[in-house]
Design a protein around this motif. Structure first.
Motif, short mmCIF file in Angstrom:
data_model
loop_
_atom_site.label_atom_id
_atom_site.label_comp_id
_atom_site.label_asym_id
_atom_site.label_seq_id
_atom_site.Cartn_x
_atom_site.Cartn_y
_atom_site.Cartn_z
N HIS A 41 4.70 0.11 -0.11
CA HIS A 41 5.50 -0.60 0.89
C HIS A 41 4.75 -1.78 1.51
O HIS A 41 3.52 -1.78 1.58
CB HIS A 41 6.01 0.35 1.97
CG HIS A 41 4.94 1.18 2.62
ND1 HIS A 41 4.40 2.29 2.02
CD2 HIS A 41 4.32 1.07 3.82
CE1 HIS A 41 3.50 2.82 2.82
NE2 HIS A 41 3.43 2.10 3.92
N HIS B 250 0.85 -1.20 0.00
CA HIS B 250 0.00 0.00 0.00
C HIS B 250 0.88 1.24 0.00
O HIS B 250 2.09 1.17 0.13
CB HIS B 250 -0.97 -0.03 1.19
CG HIS B 250 -0.34 0.37 2.49
ND1 HIS B 250 -1.06 0.90 3.53
CD2 HIS B 250 0.94 0.34 2.93
CE1 HIS B 250 -0.26 1.16 4.54
NE2 HIS B 250 0.96 0.84 4.21
N HIS C 10 0.56 5.85 0.78
CA HIS C 10 -0.30 6.92 1.29
C HIS C 10 0.42 8.26 1.23
O HIS C 10 1.64 8.33 1.31
CB HIS C 10 -0.75 6.64 2.72
CG HIS C 10 0.24 5.89 3.54
ND1 HIS C 10 1.41 6.45 3.98
CD2 HIS C 10 0.25 4.60 3.98
CE1 HIS C 10 2.09 5.54 4.68
NE2 HIS C 10 1.43 4.42 4.69
FE LIG Z 1 1.91 2.38 5.41
#
Ligand SMILES: [Fe+2]
Ligand SMILES: [Fe+2]
Length: 344
Positions: free
Chosen positions: A126, A86, A88
């Motif tokens: 990651h 994922h 962000h």
């Molecule tokens: Fe994360």
């Protein structure tokens, strides 16, 4: 229903702004400060991922949060992840307390063990994998609350492609850290002038940032920390732009206080969350006092005086995670130093 005049309504809005800071001081005073490890551990047994300091759970920290989690032996965080993991648009650090494993961050492998820390570059894909026979115990802290307040919190998770914002735009959008790829500008058609130059710099900024992020330091090994005396006591900077990290919001320091000694006292405009990494002690926050042990968490309210005391027989080690960099970039930096540490 009472109908307010435009004048009344707008006077109310003005007074909301005027009163805010005073009200906020009250909220800081009421902020929960100490989170005990035994309570967290009990919850972790059930769920493996427990938010500790979090505005959504009532914390008055507006800029960052902290959670604990466990990765069982020989598994990966988020078992259905296969390649990407994922990413962000919030800054994140992870500190490993127990266990051994590795992380894949934008295709690069980083091996870690107890005492090591990862600074995950903004919007990099990651995954974290437990390679050992014991559970991995770790904490993570992110600037999620700050990004959410800015309306710029994108979380893209391999398991939930239906919520992707950028990654579905093609291979490129999956590899680049820049949403939708970098901007391109052909300035050749425009006569050379300072304003056109300034605008071209604006368009090029994201790509330049991406290059810097790619060069950022990622992993800090415990053995590489450099402790030196300061007014606050012995400190090591762990994550900071001045030591090779491309961090804009989240900074990390480690403090060490010998048995029987105390840190300096200070207060500052940034939020601070502390993880007690080793030893036991006491913190004075304004007019209150709290005793803490290893693995407890402290949430220090904005601009309240605080000072730490080692009350045990082991060295006291405190991992201090703060949003000083975010405040620096907003021009809201102020640190007042009080009494100095009583050791060097
Ligand atoms: Fe994360
Ligand atoms: Fe502090």
């Amino acid at each position: 229903m009472e109908v307010k005049s435009i004048k009344e309504r707008h006077t109310e809005l003005t007074m909301h702004s005027v009163k805010f800071a005073k009200d906020e001081q009250g909220r800081r005073k009421g902020q929960e400060i100490l989170f005990k490890w035994p309570d967290i551990e009990k919850q972790l047994g059930e769920h493996k991922h427990i938010y500790v300091v979090d505005a959504r759970l009532g914390s008055n920290n507006h800029t960052h949060r902290l959670w604990y989690d466990v990765i069982p032996p020989h598994t990966e965080e988020g078992q259905e992840w296969r390649t990407l993991g994922h990413r962000h648009t919030v800054e994140a650090i992870i500190y490993f307390l127990k266990g051994h494993g590795h992380s894949i961050i934008d295709g690069e492998r980083y091996d870690w063990g107890p005492g090591d820390l990862l600074s995950v570059p903004m919007f990099s894909w990651h995954r974290h994998i437990n390679d050992g026979d014991e559970p991995v115990l770790r904490i993570a802290s992110t600037t999620g609350p700050l990004s959410l307040a800015l309306g710029q919190a994108v979380y893209e998770d391999e398991r939930y492609p239906e919520f992707w914002i950028y990654a579905q735009e093609g291979e490129d959008a999956r590899k680049t850290l820049i949403p939708g790829g970098g901007g391109k500008l052909d300035n050749g058609k425009i006569p050379g002038n300072r304003t056109a130059e300034l605008y071209a710099e604006q368009v090029a900024f994201a790509m330049h940032e991406e290059q810097l992020r790619r060069k950022s330091k990622v992993l800090v090994k415990q053995k590489d920390l450099v402790f030196e005396p300061t007014a606050m006591g012995k400190l090591a900077y762990v994550v900071d732009p001045r030591i090779g990290f491309h961090s804009k919001a989240l900074g990390v320091v480690m403090a060490e206080i010998p048995p029987g000694k105390r840190s300096g006292a200070h207060r500052h405009l940034y939020d601070e969350i502390n993880l007690i990494v080793g030893g036991k002690g006491k913190v004075i926050v304004e007019d209150k006092e709290f005793n803490f042990d290893t693995l407890d968490v402290l949430s220090i309210p904005v601009f309240q005086w605080h000072q730490y005391f080692n009350t045990g027989s082991e060295p006291l080690r405190i991992l201090g995670i703060n949003t000083r960099l975010a405040m620096d970039n907003l021009g809201l930096s102020l640190t007042h130093q009080g009494e100095h540490a009583d050791y060097v």
